[in-house]
Design an enzyme around this catalytic site. Structure first.
Site, PDB file in Angstrom:
ATOM      1  N   PRO A 256       0.831  -1.216   0.000  1.00  0.00           N
ATOM      2  CA  PRO A 256       0.000   0.000   0.000  1.00  0.00           C
ATOM      3  C   PRO A 256       0.859   1.257   0.000  1.00  0.00           C
ATOM      4  O   PRO A 256       1.908   1.314   0.639  1.00  0.00           O
ATOM      5  CB  PRO A 256      -0.805  -0.127   1.297  1.00  0.00           C
ATOM      6  CG  PRO A 256      -0.764  -1.574   1.660  1.00  0.00           C
ATOM      7  CD  PRO A 256       0.539  -2.093   1.145  1.00  0.00           C
ATOM      8  N   GLY A 257       0.389   2.268  -0.724  1.00  0.00           N
ATOM      9  CA  GLY A 257       1.051   3.564  -0.712  1.00  0.00           C
ATOM     10  C   GLY A 257       2.233   3.694  -1.640  1.00  0.00           C
ATOM     11  O   GLY A 257       2.947   4.695  -1.588  1.00  0.00           O
ATOM     12  N   HIS A 477      15.968   0.218  30.625  1.00  0.00           N
ATOM     13  CA  HIS A 477      15.451  -0.632  29.544  1.00  0.00           C
ATOM     14  C   HIS A 477      15.926  -0.103  28.186  1.00  0.00           C
ATOM     15  O   HIS A 477      16.488  -0.850  27.371  1.00  0.00           O
ATOM     16  CB  HIS A 477      13.919  -0.652  29.602  1.00  0.00           C
ATOM     17  CG  HIS A 477      13.276  -1.512  28.565  1.00  0.00           C
ATOM     18  ND1 HIS A 477      12.706  -2.729  28.847  1.00  0.00           N
ATOM     19  CD2 HIS A 477      13.115  -1.341  27.227  1.00  0.00           C
ATOM     20  CE1 HIS A 477      12.225  -3.264  27.737  1.00  0.00           C
ATOM     21  NE2 HIS A 477      12.452  -2.428  26.735  1.00  0.00           N
ATOM     22  N   GLU A 478      15.711   1.187  27.938  1.00  0.00           N
ATOM     23  CA  GLU A 478      16.108   1.769  26.654  1.00  0.00           C
ATOM     24  C   GLU A 478      17.624   1.809  26.513  1.00  0.00           C
ATOM     25  O   GLU A 478      18.163   1.638  25.416  1.00  0.00           O
ATOM     26  CB  GLU A 478      15.515   3.173  26.510  1.00  0.00           C
ATOM     27  CG  GLU A 478      14.006   3.228  26.467  1.00  0.00           C
ATOM     28  CD  GLU A 478      13.428   2.420  25.324  1.00  0.00           C
ATOM     29  OE1 GLU A 478      14.114   2.267  24.289  1.00  0.00           O
ATOM     30  OE2 GLU A 478      12.304   1.915  25.457  1.00  0.00           O
TER      31      GLU A 478
END
Length: 685
Positions: A256-257, A477-478
């Protein structure tokens, strides 16, 4: 030159002694008086009839009174000439002529006045027995007694109206509905008799599409294919003299697109032949046989205007493989429509000069008979644009924007890997809106980076309430993702890490993935290890895990199953692939492998994920100091960039070329690590 100039002037404003045929026709149409619906005339006549009845009934209407007034004033004074009881409900009072003028003077200015002959007054009597009793008692001492008269009257006009009126309304309503249904019987839209007619939009010399191939950036190979079709329609002798024939159909396939419909619009704008545009869903109706009827009518119109082009967008709505439809009905309307389409495209009757273009992003589910040569001779793959094609697409969409001096098309193309043409158009539009929101005179590079952020990650939510403990968990975490992606050779290069909530994510990491055609097992394992870095960081630092790794685990699980069951990257399962590229097994109830093999696949998937999880924990333990520094820096700044990781861990030795220095505040990514543990809905600032 003068004649050409006059042709561009609209017909109503054309000056000169002679008019062209088309102009005369347009003027005659404009001079036509508007047609008034016949139902307005019916309505006016009914309103006049009701108004006349009301006027006649109220013109000589007697005055309303009551028994008390009749008894004390009229009977006591002996002014009543006669009393007439109508239908045993109302009594009408007739005043003697010599006394009426005095009564009349009391009602000067009233809208209605009784006639001189009467009746002059009226009132409801209730029951007849009670009225007669009261009348006798009131006249016991009077010398002159007035006896009531009893008459039966019928309102013929009212009874006729109530009797015939409902039937007349039903007939008028039926005529109105019939006219509405019959309006399209000649081929126009909206009528029940035209339900089997084609709903295609026709673009010809009177209604021309302005889109050209110049507006279709990239797609060089796809444009070459369709340009050849347009060239054949313009100059058929070039091909026919060598014995060639024009392709009967071309199928545009791609995600799509990517510009499939835009390419078809460019064909409509470039070809000097009639162009029929229709969607696959336009063939499908609730009535049985309508789809097949519309296909017949579409090709009938096309043959009359040949040579011409028919474009069917989203053809998978009717072209799904027969017998593989999730609707298990024995008589499927979609299959009947497809059968008629197959017959019209290459059946017993020939369609000389009719070319069919179709577009879909689900070519794997289309029927084999539809895909064969003779119907769709060409399959044109319209894929996601590469770096060079993205530059061309940006140049098209940047034309209407007022750009700042720091905007580089090459830079923007590098920051949008995996973007389709529609995504790039959205980036350009969003950047202009962001610049306008900031009251800027031009769109700068930072506005484009913010737009990429907005499209990929969602709206930034700086006011979201997050506890200190949660923020600390998100930061480590990041930082775990960032550390491992920086230290592993095949992991995607990091661009930016943030712990500012964006969309439903409490934290996000942006990467710049390498554009490659094939992926090795080592590359997949490094990406998997990097994705598990957040969960590994939580376990190493806090000794507990959270729900923040849900998105990471989902991605890793799908990737591991693909490695084992699709790519043949497991030694125990072997070089087998259970992927069905045809899409024919989408609705099967059985797996293409045994239960024993399913257990083996599950074991191999768990083994791969566990190995990479342990690997991620080991990498973070070996670089615990750098990981902690990165997390602290993230807590302090909330946003860090690639040069911050380079300052902590040093340069990546295997990088051929990392993002240019000006990229340090790039907001770009093709992957976002989301932590949806306490994610709320987007909230505008």
């Amino acid at each position: 030159m003068t004649e050409k100039k006059n042709n561009n002037v609209p017909p109503p404003k054309h000056s000169g002694n002679s008019l062209k045929p088309g102009e005369k026709k347009a003027d005659s149409k404009s001079n036509k008086q508007p047609k008034y619906p016949v139902f307005w005339i019916y309505g006016i006549l009914i309103a006049l009839f009701i108004g006349l009845q009301y006027y006649l009934n109220t013109k000589n209407r007697p005055h309303e009174t009551n028994w008390s007034e009749v008894k004390t004033e009229m009977l006591a004074s002996n002014h009543i000439e006669r009393i007439v009881v109508i239908n045993q409900k109302k009594a009408q009072i007739f005043i003697k002529k010599e006394y009426w003028p005095s009564y009349k003077s009391k009602h000067e200015g009233d809208y209605s006045q009784p006639s001189e002959e009467g009746p002059h007054y009226t009132f409801n009597i209730g029951s007849v027995e009670t009225f007669e009793k009261n009348l006798r008692e009131a006249q016991e001492e009077s010398d002159y007694e007035v006896l009531p008269e009893y008459h039966e009257e019928r309102n013929w006009a009212g009874e006729l109206l109530w009797t015939i009126g409902p039937f007349a309304l039903i007939i008028l309503l039926w005529l109105w509905i019939f006219r509405k249904m019959n309006r399209g019987s000649g081929g126009g839209p909206g009528g029940i008799f035209s339900v089997g007619k084609s709903q295609a939009k026709i673009f010809d010399k009177d209604q021309k599409v302005t889109t050209s191939f110049k507006e279709v950036a990239g797609l060089a190979e796809a444009k070459q294919e369709v340009e050849e079709i347009v060239e054949f329609l313009r100059n058929p002798e070039k091909f026919t003299k060598l014995g060639g024939k024009i392709p009967k159909g071309a199928l545009l396939v791609g995600p799509p697109g990517t510009g499939k419909t835009l390419l078809a619009r460019a064909v409509a704008g470039e070809a000097s032949v009639p162009f029929f545009s229709m969607s696959g869903s336009d063939f499908v109706e609730m009535f049985v046989g309508v789809g097949a009827s519309r296909v017949r009518d579409l090709f009938k119109q096309a043959k009359e205007k040949a040579p011409c082009i028919i474009f069917i967008d989203e053809i998978d709505a009717i072209g799904r493989a027969r017998g593989k439809n999730p609707n298990f009905g024995s008589n499927d309307e979609r299959e009947n429509t497809l059968n008629q389409l197959l017959t019209e495209m290459d059946g017993f009757d020939t369609n000389s000069g009719v070319i069919i273009l179709a577009a879909t992003n689900r070519a794997d589910i289309l029927d084999r008979a539809l895909m064969r040569a003779g119907r769709f001779d060409r399959q044109i793959h319209v894929e996601l644009p590469d770096l060079k094609e993205r530059e061309e697409i940006f140049k098209v969409h940047l034309r209407p924007l007022k750009l700042g001096e720091d905007v580089s098309v090459e830079f923007l193309a590098k920051q949008t890997p995996g973007f389709s043409g529609a995504d790039i158009a959205n980036v350009c539009n969003e950047s202009a809106l962001i610049a306008a929101r900031k009251n800027k005179e031009a769109v700068t590079k930072q506005d484009f980076l913010d737009a990429v952020d907005r499209i990929i990650g969602g709206l930034e939510k700086k006011n979201k309430i997050i506890s200190k403990e949660e923020k600390n968990t998100i930061a480590f975490h990041e930082a775990g993702h960032a550390t491992i992606s920086w230290l592993l050779e095949y992991a995607h290069p990091l661009v930016k890490v943030t712990i500012v909530p964006r969309g439903k994510a409490l934290g996000a990491a942006w990467y710049l993935p390498e554009e490659r055609s094939i992926t090795t097992k080592d590359q997949l394992l490094d990406e998997m290890c990097s994705a598990l870095g957040g969960r590994a960081a939580e376990n190493n630092i806090f000794g507990r895990i959270s729900s923040g790794a849900q998105n990471d685990l989902e991605k890793v699980t799908k990737q591991a199953y693909a490695m084992v069951s699709y790519f043949g990257m497991s030694e125990k399962v072997g070089n087998v692939s259970y992927y069905d590229s045809t899409g024919q097994s989408d609705y099967n109830f059985t797996k293409p492998y045994s239960e024993k093999t399913a257990e083996l696949i599950d074991e191999e998937v768990k083994k791969i994920i566990d190995e990479q999880y342990e690997r991620a924990k080991n990498v973070l333990r070996e670089n615990a100091e750098g990981h902690k520094k990165l997390a602290q820096l993230l807590l302090e700044r909330e946003v860090i960039f690639s040069e911050d990781l380079e300052h902590i861990f040093g340069k990546r030795p295997w990088d051929k070329k990392i993002i240019e220095p000006e990229n340090h505040n790039n907001q770009e990514s093709a992957e976002i690590e989301k932590i949806p543990e306490t994610a709320d809905e987007d909230t505008d600032k």
